[in-house]
Design a protein around this motif. Structure first.
Motif, PDB file in Angstrom:
ATOM      1  N   ALA A  56      10.557  32.687  13.937  1.00 55.76           N
ATOM      2  CA  ALA A  56      11.955  32.589  13.501  1.00 55.76           C
ATOM      3  C   ALA A  56      12.877  33.339  14.462  1.00 55.76           C
ATOM      4  CB  ALA A  56      12.097  33.128  12.082  1.00 55.76           C
ATOM      5  N   GLU A  57      12.436  34.502  14.930  1.00 56.91           N
ATOM      6  CA  GLU A  57      13.250  35.280  15.864  1.00 56.91           C
ATOM      7  C   GLU A  57      13.387  34.556  17.201  1.00 56.91           C
ATOM      8  OE1 GLU A  57      11.268  39.004  16.041  1.00 56.91           O
ATOM      9  OE2 GLU A  57      12.013  39.707  14.102  1.00 56.91           O
ATOM     10  N   CYS A  58      12.315  33.907  17.649  1.00 55.13           N
ATOM     11  CA  CYS A  58      12.374  33.125  18.887  1.00 55.13           C
ATOM     12  C   CYS A  58      13.359  31.972  18.742  1.00 55.13           C
ATOM     13  CB  CYS A  58      10.993  32.584  19.256  1.00 55.13           C
ATOM     14  SG  CYS A  58       9.844  33.828  19.883  1.00 55.13           S
ATOM     15  N   ASN A  59      13.309  31.294  17.606  1.00 53.14           N
ATOM     16  CA  ASN A  59      14.224  30.180  17.373  1.00 53.14           C
ATOM     17  C   ASN A  59      15.671  30.654  17.365  1.00 53.14           C
ATOM     18  OD1 ASN A  59      12.183  28.302  17.207  1.00 53.14           O
ATOM     19  ND2 ASN A  59      11.971  28.477  14.986  1.00 53.14           N
ATOM     20  N   ASP A  60      15.912  31.804  16.741  1.00 51.90           N
ATOM     21  CA  ASP A  60      17.269  32.343  16.692  1.00 51.90           C
ATOM     22  C   ASP A  60      17.782  32.662  18.099  1.00 51.90           C
ATOM     23  OD1 ASP A  60      17.315  32.130  13.965  1.00 51.90           O
ATOM     24  OD2 ASP A  60      16.806  34.240  13.585  1.00 51.90           O
ATOM     25  N   LEU A  61      16.906  33.247  18.930  1.00 55.87           N
ATOM     26  CA  LEU A  61      17.325  33.593  20.282  1.00 55.87           C
ATOM     27  C   LEU A  61      17.558  32.325  21.108  1.00 55.87           C
ATOM     28  CD1 LEU A  61      18.015  35.695  22.369  1.00 55.87           C
ATOM     29  CD2 LEU A  61      15.600  35.863  22.972  1.00 55.87           C
ATOM     30  N   ASN A  62      16.708  31.308  20.925  1.00 56.32           N
ATOM     31  CA  ASN A  62      16.912  30.052  21.640  1.00 56.32           C
ATOM     32  C   ASN A  62      18.255  29.421  21.267  1.00 56.32           C
ATOM     33  OD1 ASN A  62      14.652  29.766  23.327  1.00 56.32           O
ATOM     34  ND2 ASN A  62      13.372  29.130  21.613  1.00 56.32           N
ATOM     35  N   ASP A  63      18.603  29.468  19.987  1.00 58.24           N
ATOM     36  CA  ASP A  63      19.892  28.934  19.545  1.00 58.24           C
ATOM     37  C   ASP A  63      21.036  29.730  20.174  1.00 58.24           C
ATOM     38  OD1 ASP A  63      18.605  27.057  18.004  1.00 58.24           O
ATOM     39  OD2 ASP A  63      18.761  28.213  16.141  1.00 58.24           O
ATOM     40  N   HIS A  64      20.851  31.043  20.246  1.00 61.65           N
ATOM     41  CA  HIS A  64      21.875  31.900  20.845  1.00 61.65           C
ATOM     42  C   HIS A  64      22.050  31.577  22.326  1.00 61.65           C
ATOM     43  CE1 HIS A  64      24.411  35.319  21.625  1.00 61.65           C
ATOM     44  NE2 HIS A  64      23.509  35.894  22.412  1.00 61.65           N
ATOM     45  N   ILE A  65      20.935  31.334  23.007  1.00 64.75           N
ATOM     46  CA  ILE A  65      20.991  30.988  24.424  1.00 64.75           C
ATOM     47  C   ILE A  65      21.740  29.674  24.625  1.00 64.75           C
ATOM     48  CG2 ILE A  65      19.570  30.219  26.374  1.00 64.75           C
ATOM     49  CD1 ILE A  65      17.516  32.332  25.536  1.00 64.75           C
ATOM     50  N   GLU A 153      18.812  38.284  27.877  1.00 63.61           N
ATOM     51  CA  GLU A 153      17.701  38.588  28.799  1.00 63.61           C
ATOM     52  C   GLU A 153      16.825  39.690  28.239  1.00 63.61           C
ATOM     53  OE1 GLU A 153      15.446  38.420  32.412  1.00 63.61           O
ATOM     54  OE2 GLU A 153      16.858  37.054  31.473  1.00 63.61           O
ATOM     55  N   GLN A 154      17.456  40.737  27.694  1.00 63.99           N
ATOM     56  CA  GLN A 154      16.693  41.833  27.100  1.00 63.99           C
ATOM     57  C   GLN A 154      15.915  41.342  25.884  1.00 63.99           C
ATOM     58  OE1 GLN A 154      19.025  45.008  25.412  1.00 63.99           O
ATOM     59  NE2 GLN A 154      17.375  46.496  25.622  1.00 63.99           N
ATOM     60  N   GLY A 155      16.548  40.508  25.056  1.00 66.32           N
ATOM     61  CA  GLY A 155      15.868  39.962  23.885  1.00 66.32           C
ATOM     62  C   GLY A 155      14.662  39.134  24.256  1.00 66.32           C
ATOM     63  N   LEU A 159      10.866  39.958  22.873  1.00 61.64           N
ATOM     64  CA  LEU A 159      10.071  38.970  22.144  1.00 61.64           C
ATOM     65  C   LEU A 159       8.767  38.655  22.874  1.00 61.64           C
ATOM     66  CD1 LEU A 159      12.803  36.493  20.844  1.00 61.64           C
ATOM     67  CD2 LEU A 159      11.399  38.054  19.502  1.00 61.64           C
ATOM     68  N   ALA A 160       8.809  38.654  24.196  1.00 60.44           N
ATOM     69  CA  ALA A 160       7.573  38.427  24.965  1.00 60.44           C
ATOM     70  C   ALA A 160       6.569  39.544  24.706  1.00 60.44           C
ATOM     71  CB  ALA A 160       7.893  38.331  26.457  1.00 60.44           C
ATOM     72  N   ASN A 161       7.045  40.779  24.659  1.00 61.09           N
ATOM     73  CA  ASN A 161       6.159  41.909  24.360  1.00 61.09           C
ATOM     74  C   ASN A 161       5.632  41.823  22.939  1.00 61.09           C
ATOM     75  OD1 ASN A 161       6.542  43.007  26.912  1.00 61.09           O
ATOM     76  ND2 ASN A 161       8.258  44.293  26.270  1.00 61.09           N
ATOM     77  N   GLU A 162       6.489  41.379  22.020  1.00 61.92           N
ATOM     78  CA  GLU A 162       6.059  41.237  20.628  1.00 61.92           C
ATOM     79  C   GLU A 162       4.987  40.145  20.508  1.00 61.92           C
ATOM     80  OE1 GLU A 162       8.294  39.289  16.981  1.00 61.92           O
ATOM     81  OE2 GLU A 162       8.996  41.343  17.295  1.00 61.92           O
ATOM     82  N   ARG A 163       5.169  39.048  21.241  1.00 62.58           N
ATOM     83  CA  ARG A 163       4.177  37.975  21.227  1.00 62.58           C
ATOM     84  C   ARG A 163       2.827  38.464  21.741  1.00 62.58           C
ATOM     85  NH1 ARG A 163       5.969  34.923  25.218  1.00 62.58           N
ATOM     86  NH2 ARG A 163       4.460  35.901  26.594  1.00 62.58           N
ATOM     87  N   ARG A 194       7.702  30.444  23.887  1.00 61.64           N
ATOM     88  CA  ARG A 194       8.172  31.214  25.030  1.00 61.64           C
ATOM     89  C   ARG A 194       9.690  31.048  25.129  1.00 61.64           C
ATOM     90  NH1 ARG A 194       4.666  33.283  28.581  1.00 61.64           N
ATOM     91  NH2 ARG A 194       2.472  32.718  28.416  1.00 61.64           N
ATOM     92  N   VAL A 195      10.377  32.155  25.023  1.00 63.82           N
ATOM     93  CA  VAL A 195      11.823  32.124  25.199  1.00 63.82           C
ATOM     94  C   VAL A 195      12.098  32.267  26.681  1.00 63.82           C
ATOM     95  CG1 VAL A 195      14.014  33.220  24.635  1.00 63.82           C
ATOM     96  CG2 VAL A 195      12.202  33.104  22.924  1.00 63.82           C
ATOM     97  N   SER A 196      12.689  31.266  27.272  1.00 72.33           N
ATOM     98  CA  SER A 196      12.892  31.271  28.712  1.00 72.33           C
ATOM     99  C   SER A 196      14.361  31.109  29.046  1.00 72.33           C
ATOM    100  CB  SER A 196      12.088  30.145  29.372  1.00 72.33           C
ATOM    101  OG  SER A 196      12.386  30.060  30.750  1.00 72.33           O
TER     102      SER A 196
END
Length: 217
Positions: A56-65, A153-155, A159-163, A194-196
């Protein structure tokens, strides 16, 4: 062993072919069924439920991007219309740079003198030709956009570290064979994304000069 030695070459070839067909059948049909059965099992479903918050957090960040990509949507060069330039000369002139000329709202096609002046005074000419008023409001807008990009970018790294931490935590719950050979499938089935920022960029505004002959740029 003696019986095997007594087989004819044709019989040996037949046995090897049958064995090869059996292996192919097991690999292409039975093995995928076993994989699918594992990923649909209750044990794997329980593991999957542990990563839903991260997904869910990845999806939120992707939407933000995606929203950030429109941060500069109103900063563009003056639109004078669109046209296609073709050369119908019977002399078959070679104009290689015409084909590479960019046509978009962030490219200002200009004379060589304007391109040189933009190189000497980039901010002045950026404001002039891309309709940006050099005032406090514009500066605040660009600063806010910069902060948003930096936060995204920081997010991404958080998230990568959390994954990676999640995968480390559940490593003993998933067969090691699958982790060695099907890690990508495991990530996909878990929904780990993967949030890219590969397609996210600070917009680049270009002054482009193409000579009338199409031979220099």
């Amino acid at each position: 062993m003696d019986a095997l030695l007594n087989l004819s070459a044709f019989e040996l070839l037949t046995y090897f072919c049958l064995f090869g067909l059996l292996v192919a059948f097991l690999y292409h049909y039975i093995y995928p069924l076993l994989l699918n059965a594992y990923f649909k099992s209750d044990s794997f479903t329980a593991i999957k439920n542990t990563v839903q918050q991260h997904v869910a957090e990845c999806n939120d960040l992707n939407d933000h991007i995606e929203d950030l990509k429109y941060s500069y949507s109103d900063v563009a060069s003056t639109n004078y219309g669109e046209a296609d330039l073709t050369d119908s000369s019977r002399y078959n002139m070679n104009r290689p740079k015409w084909a590479g000329a960019m046509k978009d709202s962030r490219t200002y096609r200009c004379s060589s003198s304007v391109a040189k002046s933009a190189d000497d005074q980039p901010f002045k000419y950026f404001c002039k030709y891309f309709n940006v008023s050099p005032n406090k409001d514009s500066l605040d807008k660009f600063e806010q956009a910069l902060n948003n990009f930096a936060a995204a970018e920081q997010g991404k790294y958080l998230l990568a570290n959390e994954r990676d931490a999640i995968l480390f935590e559940i490593r003993n719950s998933i067969p090691s064979f699958l982790q060695r050979h099907h890690q990508d499938r495991i990530n996909e089935e878990l929904g780990l994304k993967r949030v890219s920022l590969a397609k996210l960029y600070f917009p680049v505004y270009t002054f482009q000069y193409v000579s009338a002959g199409g031979n220099s740029r």
